[in-house]
Design an enzyme around this catalytic site. Structure first.
Site, PDB file in Angstrom:
ATOM      1  N   HIS A 110       7.551  -4.368  -0.072  1.00 16.68           N
ATOM      2  CA  HIS A 110       6.421  -5.050  -0.706  1.00 16.68           C
ATOM      3  C   HIS A 110       5.118  -4.743   0.043  1.00 16.68           C
ATOM      4  CE1 HIS A 110       4.404  -8.618  -2.649  1.00 16.68           C
ATOM      5  NE2 HIS A 110       3.669  -8.493  -1.560  1.00 16.68           N
ATOM      6  N   GLU A 111       5.129  -4.974   1.338  1.00 18.02           N
ATOM      7  CA  GLU A 111       3.898  -4.744   2.109  1.00 18.02           C
ATOM      8  C   GLU A 111       3.516  -3.276   2.096  1.00 18.02           C
ATOM      9  OE1 GLU A 111       2.078  -7.143   2.804  1.00 18.02           O
ATOM     10  OE2 GLU A 111       3.573  -8.703   2.449  1.00 18.02           O
ATOM     11  N   HIS A 120       1.367  -2.567  -0.794  1.00 13.98           N
ATOM     12  CA  HIS A 120      -0.061  -2.818  -0.549  1.00 13.98           C
ATOM     13  C   HIS A 120      -0.676  -1.632   0.212  1.00 13.98           C
ATOM     14  CE1 HIS A 120      -0.219  -6.889  -2.040  1.00 13.98           C
ATOM     15  NE2 HIS A 120       0.638  -7.360  -1.158  1.00 13.98           N
ATOM     16  N   HIS A 159      -1.239   1.199  -2.063  1.00 15.35           N
ATOM     17  CA  HIS A 159      -2.384   0.880  -2.917  1.00 15.35           C
ATOM     18  C   HIS A 159      -3.678   1.264  -2.185  1.00 15.35           C
ATOM     19  CE1 HIS A 159      -4.284  -2.475  -5.694  1.00 15.35           C
ATOM     20  NE2 HIS A 159      -4.681  -1.271  -6.021  1.00 15.35           N
TER      21      HIS A 159
HETATM   22 ZN   LIG Z   1       1.707  -9.188  -1.194  1.00 15.47          ZN
END
Ligand SMILES: [Zn+2]
Length: 723
Positions: free
Chosen positions: A501-502, A505, A508
Site C-alpha cells: 500500500h505505502e 503512494h 504515485h
Molecule cells: Zn495510504
C-alpha cells in the site's frame, strides 16, 4: 500524507509549496545553519541529514518563513499587470528554503521525536499556522491570483496552468482570502490555537504509546505466541533495558499479533485496554478536553468562512464534494458489514463453546477466535504464511511489480553517497527503462521510540519540470519489529499488504510527470489519494509475486500452491470485522464534524453515536476518538477518514479493469493506469482522470464484490460519480 498538509492544514497546503525564491543574500545571512543551504550532492541534491540537528530546526523555519514572506511581498508588489508567469509561476518557484527545512522538520517530528523535537513543535506549530494565514490573507497577492484565475480561459494558459490557477484561487478563498480584516484576524487566532492543540494531541498519543507497555516475566505468559512474535517482544524488551523479559509495546504492530495469538485471555484484555485507551487515561496526556476545543474551533471557523459545518468546508474540493454523498456511501456499506459481523461472531462463539471456554466473545477475543475460525474453515493458519513473508524479499517483489507495471527500476544507492537520518534507513535510485533517473526512494522500515506508529509515505521533494527538471525524492515508513541481528524480519499478511500500500503512494509520487510542484504526485484530493495505494495491495497475492518472492526463510522454497489457494479462498474472510472497525471510525469522524458548534463530550458522543448506529459490542473503533491522529493531530483527514472507503470503490472497480482484460500484468491497462492516474498528479479533475482510465465512472458493485457483501440492485448509489 504530505508533510505540508500535516503542518499547515490542507486548506493552504498548496500555498506553502508555492512561496518565495531563494535569494543568495538571504541564505548568506544565516550561514551556520546547514538546513538552509540548497541540497547538494548526487541526484540533483539530497537532504544533508548528516549535518542536520534539532537545534537547527527552529532558526531554520524562522529564516525560511521570513524569506518566503519577503518573496510573497515582492510578487504582490510587482508593478506589472498580473500574469500567470509573474504571479503563480513565481509562487511555484519560491519558498524553496522553507520547503527544505520543513522536510527535515517533518522527518524529525514523525520519526525522531523526542523531548527536544516536541519543544520545537509546540513553539513552531502556531507560528507556521500564522505564516500560512499571512500569505492567504495578503490582499494584494490575492487580487493578482484572482485576476489570473478570472482570465484563465482567455489568456492562453495550458490546461495544467488553468488547473493551478483554479487550485490556488479556491485554496485562498477557502482559507479566508475574501473575508474582511476583522474576520481574517479572528480566523488567524483560531488557526494558531488549533495548530497548538493538534501538536498537543499527537504528542499525548505518542506519550501513551511510548510510556505504556506490558512486561512479561515468565515464559508461561507467552502461551500461544509464535516464535517470531516472541522474538520481537524479546527484542523490544532488550531495547528498553529489560533484557531477558518480553515487552508488548503499546503500538499497533506489537498489540495486534499479541491479540491474535495469546492464549492468555486476561493478558489479551489488559493489552487491549491499554491500546484502546491511548489518550483517554485522565491526567496530563488525556485528549478529551482538547477534542472538545478542536471541534468547537473548527465549527466556529467553518461559520466564519461561510460553510454550514467543518465537514462541508473540508469536502468542498474533494471527489465526494459534500458530506451527504460520503455518508450515502458509508451507510450503503455499513448495514451489510454489520450483518456480516454478527455471522462472524456466531462462528467464533461456536468454536469457543465447543472448546468449553465458557466465555462470551468480547473485543479482546475477536482477533484470537477469528484466527481459529480461519483455521477451521479455510484450513489456513497465519503462522503457516508468515515464514514465507520476509520483509526484504517482499521489497524485491515490489520492485519487480514496479518494473513490470510501471517500467521503474530500483537500484540500491551506495550508503556513502547519500546521508540518512538513522542507520536503519536505506536509499534506492529509481530509473526508467532507458536508464534515466526518475527519483530516489528512502525506506525506513522499523519501529523505534520516537517514531509515530502506523505506516506512511512522504515526498521530501516533489517532481517538477516548469523551471528545470527536478527529480522527486519519496520515502516509505513503517513500524516492523526488527528481529535479532542477522535474522530475517518476518511479517504478517496484513503487514505485507500495508507494505505494498505505502509503496503505491511512493509509485504515485515517482510516476509524477507534471510541470508544477503544487500539482505533483500525491498532491491530489484526499478521497482520491488512497486509490493508487490501495490498488497496489492487489499485486501481493498474484502468483508472479508469491512464487518468486514469498520464499520460506529457512528452506528458501516458494510458498506452496495449496497455501496460496487457501489464502485466496480466505480472501473475504473477516471482512465484517475489517469493514466495521474502519467504518465506525469514519462515521464518528464525519458525525463529529457535522454536529456544529454544540460542546461535545467525546466519550459520550462516541458511545451514543455507536449505539445509535448499532455498533456490534464485540468490536471497537479502529481509532477511538481520543487517539484519532488522522483527525485531531491536523486538519488533513478531518471529516476525511471516509476517504479510504471512497478510494476503495475506485480501487475495486479499477482492479476489475485488469481482471476483465489480460489480468494483473496486462500492459494495455497498465499503460492507461500510468497515463491517466499515476502520472497526472492534480493536473486534472480526478473524476475525469478515472473516466479516461476506465471508460466510465465507478459504481459500488465492485466494492461489494471485493468485500463479499451482497451487491445492491443497479439503482444503488453510484458512489464515485463526480458530476
Ligand atoms: Zn495510504
Amino acid at each position: 500524507m504530505s508533510l505540508k498538509t500535516l503542518i499547515t492544514g490542507a486548506a493552504v497546503a498548496a500555498s506553502l509549496a508555492t512561496v518565495a525564491t531563494v535569494g543568495a543574500a538571504d541564505t548568506a545571512a544565516v550561514p551556520a545553519n546547514p538546513l538552509l543551504v540548497p541540497w547538494s550532492g548526487p541526484y540533483g541534491g539530497v537532504p544533508a541529514f548528516d549535518k542536520a540537528k534539532v537545534e537547527y530546526l527552529k532558526p531554520g523555519l524562522e529564516a525560511g518563513m521570513a524569506e518566503a514572506l519577503a518573496e510573497i511581498d515582492r510578487i504582490a508588489a510587482n508593478p506589472e499587470a498580473p500574469t500567470f508567469e509573474n504571479t503563480l509561476a513565481a509562487m511555484e518557484r519560491g519558498g524553496r528554503m522553507l520547503d527544505r527545512v520543513i522536510t527535515v522538520y517533518g522527518i524529525y517530528s514523525s520519526t525522531l521525536n523526542d523531548e527536544a523535537v516536541q519543544a520545537v513543535e509546540r513553539e513552531m506549530a502556531p507560528k507556521l499556522a500564522a505564516f500560512s494565514d499571512q500569505i492567504t490573507q495578503n490582499e494584494a497577492l490575492f487580487k493578482r491570483i484572482a485576476a489570473v484565475y478570472e482570465t484563465r480561459e482567455t489568456s492562453g494558459l495550458t490546461p495544467e496552468q488553468q488547473r493551478l490557477a483554479w487550485l490556488q484561487y479556491t485554496n485562498f478563498v477557502r482559507a479566508g482570502a475574501r473575508l474582511d480584516a476583522q474576520a481574517k484576524q479572528q480566523l488567524s487566532v483560531i488557526n494558531q490555537r488549533l495548530a497548538g492543540l493538534y501538536t498537543k494531541f499527537g504528542q499525548n498519543v505518542l506519550a501513551d504509546e511510548n510510556d505504556q507497555q506490558l512486561v512479561i516475566e515468565t515464559e508461561a505468559d507467552l502461551a500461544g505466541l509464535p516464535g517470531t512474535v516472541r522474538a520481537g517482544a524479546a527484542q523490544v524488551a532488550e531495547s528498553r533495558g529489560q533484557k531477558g523479559r518480553w515487552v508488548i509495546a503499546n503500538t499497533r504492530s506489537s498489540v495486534e499479533p499479541f491479540l491474535t495469538y495469546s492464549d492468555r485471555r486476561e493478558l489479551r484484555e489488559k493489552v487491549w485496554r491499554m491500546f484502546v485507551n491511548r489518550g483517554d487515561n485522565g491526567g496530563a496526556t488525556d485528549n478529551n478536553a482538547i477534542i472538545t476545543e478542536i471541534l468547537q474551533l473548527r465549527a466556529e471557523r467553518a461559520k466564519l468562512l461561510g460553510y454550514e459545518t467543518h465537514a462541508h468546508w473540508r469536502l468542498e474540493n474533494s471527489m465526494a464534494k459534500n458530506p451527504a454523498r460520503a455518508m450515502e456511501l458509508m451507510e450503503a456499506v455499513w448495514t451489510p458489514a454489520v450483518a456480516r459481523v454478527h455471522e462472524e461472531v456466531a462462528d467464533m462463539q461456536a468454536i469457543a463453546d465447543k472448546e468449553g471456554a465458557g466465555i462470551r466473545i468480547e473485543p479482546w477475543d475477536y482477533r484470537y477466535y477469528a484466527e481459529k475460525v480461519r483455521k477451521a474453515r479455510y484450513d489456513l493458519d497465519e503462522t503457516e504464511i508468515t515464514p514465507y513473508l520476509q520483509l526484504e524479499n517482499l521489497r524485491e517483489g515490489m520492485f519487480y511489480m514496479a518494473q513490470q507495471v510501471f517500467g521503474l527500476h530500483f537500484k540500491p544507492v551506495d550508503p556513502a553517497k547519500v546521508p540518512v537520518y538513522h542507520p536503519d534507513v536505506r536509499v534506492w535510485e529509481v530509473n526508467d527503462p532507458k536508464g534515466n533517473l526518475v527519483g530516489l526512494w528512502y525506506f525506513d522500515p522499523y519501529a523505534r521510540k520516537g517514531k509515530r506508529s502506523g505506516a506512511w509515505m512522504n515526498a521530501y521533494r516533489p517532481q517538477e519540470r516548469f523551471d528545470g527538471d527536478v527529480k522527486t525524492i519519496v520515502s516509505n515508513n513503517s513500524n516492523f519489529v526488527k528481529g535479532s541481528p542477522g535474522e530475517p524480519v518476518l511479517i504478517s499478511w496484513k503487514d505485507a499488504e500495508t507494505l505494498f500500500h505505502e509503496f503505491g503512494h511512493a509509485l504515485h509520487g515517482l510516476s509524477s510527470n507534471v510541470n508544477y510542484p503544487s500539482l505533483a504526485g500525491t498532491r491530489v484530493a484526499r478521497d482520491y489519494v488512497e486509490f493508487p495505494s490501495q490498488l497496489l495491495e492487489h499485486w501481493l497475492s498474484t502468483p508472479e509475486i508469491l512464487d518468486r518472492y514469498a520464499l520460506h526463510y529457512q528452506t528458501g522454497k516458494p510458498i506452496p500452491q495449496s497455501l496460496v489457494d487457501k489464502i485466496r479462498n480466505a480472501d473475504r474472510f473477516n471482512q465484517g470485522f475489517d469493514t466495521v472497525e474502519y467504518l465506525s471510525s469514519a462515521l464518528i469522524d464525519m458525525k463529529l464534524h457535522l454536529a456544529g458548534a454544540q460542546p461535545i463530550d467525546p466519550d459520550k458522543f462516541e458511545r451514543e453515536t455507536l449505539a445509535a448506529l448499532g455498533m456490534p459490542s464485540e468490536i471497537v473503533m479502529r481509532h477511538r476518538t481520543p487517539q484519532f491522529n488522522h483527525v485531531f493531530s491536523g486538519d488533513g483527514y478531518s471529516a476525511g477518514y471516509y476517504s479510504y472507503l471512497w478510494s476503495d470503490t475506485l480501487t475495486a472497480d479499477a482492479w476489475e479493469a485488469f481482471t476483465e482484460a489480460g489480468g494483473p500484468w496486462d500492459k494495455t491497462v497498465a499503460k492507461r493506469l500510468r497515463d491517466h492516474v499515476f502520472s497526472v498528479g492534480n493536473t486534472l479533475d480526478p473524476a475525469d482522470g478515472y473516466r479516461a482510465f476506465r471508460g466510465r465512472d465507478a459504481g459500488i458493485a465492485a466494492l461489494m464484490r471485493k468485500r463479499g457483501f451482497p451487491v445492491p440492485p443497479a439503482a444503488a448509489p453510484a458512489a464515485a460519480k463526480s458530476k
